[in-house]
Design a protein around this motif. Sequence first.
Motif, short mmCIF file in Angstrom:
data_model
loop_
_atom_site.label_atom_id
_atom_site.label_comp_id
_atom_site.label_asym_id
_atom_site.label_seq_id
_atom_site.Cartn_x
_atom_site.Cartn_y
_atom_site.Cartn_z
N ILE A 1 0.84 -1.23 -0.02
CA ILE A 1 -0.02 0.10 0.21
C ILE A 1 0.70 1.08 0.17
O ILE A 1 0.52 2.28 -0.68
CB ILE A 1 -0.87 0.04 1.22
N ASP A 2 2.20 1.24 0.56
CA ASP A 2 3.08 2.31 0.53
C ASP A 2 3.41 2.65 -0.66
O ASP A 2 3.68 4.18 -0.79
CB ASP A 2 4.15 1.99 1.48
N ALA A 3 3.20 1.68 -1.73
CA ALA A 3 3.55 2.31 -3.19
C ALA A 3 2.71 2.99 -4.07
O ALA A 3 2.67 3.13 -5.21
CB ALA A 3 4.09 1.04 -3.97
N LEU A 4 1.62 3.28 -3.36
CA LEU A 4 0.49 3.78 -3.93
C LEU A 4 0.82 5.16 -4.22
O LEU A 4 1.51 6.02 -3.62
CB LEU A 4 -0.91 4.11 -3.00
N ASP A 5 0.20 5.94 -5.59
CA ASP A 5 0.60 7.19 -5.95
C ASP A 5 -0.07 8.20 -4.84
O ASP A 5 -1.35 7.97 -4.58
CB ASP A 5 0.24 7.59 -7.29
N HIS A 6 0.62 9.14 -4.46
CA HIS A 6 0.01 10.11 -3.47
C HIS A 6 -0.76 11.11 -4.44
O HIS A 6 -0.37 12.20 -4.64
CB HIS A 6 1.13 10.71 -2.49
N VAL A 7 -1.94 10.89 -4.92
CA VAL A 7 -2.79 11.68 -5.93
C VAL A 7 -4.12 11.57 -5.42
O VAL A 7 -4.41 10.74 -4.58
CB VAL A 7 -2.68 11.28 -7.46
N LEU B 1 -2.60 7.78 2.54
CA LEU B 1 -3.11 8.87 1.39
C LEU B 1 -3.45 10.02 2.19
O LEU B 1 -3.51 11.05 1.39
CB LEU B 1 -4.13 8.37 0.51
N LYS B 2 -4.05 9.97 3.38
CA LYS B 2 -4.67 11.07 4.17
C LYS B 2 -5.42 11.95 3.57
O LYS B 2 -6.47 11.47 2.88
CB LYS B 2 -3.30 11.71 4.82
N HIS B 3 -5.05 13.17 3.21
CA HIS B 3 -5.94 14.18 2.75
C HIS B 3 -6.28 13.89 1.28
O HIS B 3 -7.13 14.51 0.67
CB HIS B 3 -5.56 15.77 2.83
N GLN B 4 -5.47 13.16 0.45
CA GLN B 4 -5.54 12.64 -0.96
C GLN B 4 -6.64 11.94 -1.11
O GLN B 4 -7.09 11.57 -2.29
CB GLN B 4 -4.04 12.07 -1.58
N LEU B 5 -7.10 11.16 -0.11
CA LEU B 5 -8.14 10.09 -0.42
C LEU B 5 -9.66 11.06 -0.23
O LEU B 5 -9.85 11.60 0.78
CB LEU B 5 -8.26 9.17 1.02
N LYS B 6 -10.09 11.20 -1.29
CA LYS B 6 -11.28 11.97 -1.42
C LYS B 6 -12.60 11.34 -1.00
O LYS B 6 -13.38 12.09 -0.71
CB LYS B 6 -11.37 12.52 -2.96
#
Length: 353
Positions: A224-230, A251-256
């Motif tokens: 999961i750490d390899a996910l793009d931070h978009v 992802l924090k705030h990148q998770l919409k």
Amino acid sequence: MQQILVNQNAITETRMLEAEGEPLAPGQARLAIESFAVTSNNVTYAAAGFDIGYWQFFPTSENGWGIVPVWGTAKVVESRTDVLEVGTRLYGFYPMASELVITPEQGAAGLVDAAAHRANLPLIYNQYTPVKTAPASEDHLRALLQPLLATSYLIYDWLLDNDFFGAKQIIVGSASSKTGLGLCSYLAEAEARGVKIVGLTSASNRAFVEGLGHCDTVLTYDQIDALDHVPSVYVDMSGNSTVKAKLHSTLKHQLKHSSAVGLSHWDQFTPTAPLDGPKPQFFFAPSQVAKRREEWGPGKIEAQITAAWKRIAVSASDWMEVKVHDGVADAEEVYATLARGEADPKVGAIIRP
């Protein structure tokens, strides 16, 4: 009559009950269940049985024990109503059992079970569709794929309806599940979709998901750490709280948006700590159906769902092995294997009572 009862507070525990069928009252019909599918969908029904009301469809007299609904085909064998003739075959929502008594009513929504205890339950589960006699394989594929892929398509439609929440990638948890692979397939079909499709799965199922060719990227749960931070949307088919927490913290705030669909990992559902990012919201497919019916009129969303699941069903033999079990008793172990998370995603299980 045979029924499989599930312990409502320990959903891997089952037992079979044999009882005499009740005499029909005026207006009722007795259906002999010919075949039904048992999938991870049924585990979700059990895990969400109290929260969403799945235990209410087929009540029992056994305190603490319920009947998990399944999808399948049945034939009218006795009728005390003009609405249904003996010999009529119906596809729909059934108990994990050998028969069902319904109170059929023909209305604007088609044929429904108008039994009093089902009056306030979602219409989509109360509808029954007449089907012609056909090769058993057609009944099996319909029961295995139509409910799961209908959910897949409705999630896809809901994502479109919300402009993907502004996301650049859609992350599908438990991408090896039939609902997961269906969603990935519909996303891959979309023209100018502009979003990356990421499938999350276990290491043992990674090759299977990659082989389907619907995802742009397939990651295992420990990647999961390899996910793009978009900007991203997470569609969770398993309910695994550990995976969800890791994805949210990554992802924090990148998770919409974070959507909960299935509970195949029901035993790992309860979060151990507050989640970063948006609060997960449960996706309830009948709500999207109701929205589209109101917007588009009756029959439109149903036609789209039918066309969509049949597109995938055409190639089902390439990625799914249908295994047929004879006898209601076999449903116990098939269901329990799914509830324990030990089922092979390439196998579709059918029970012939």
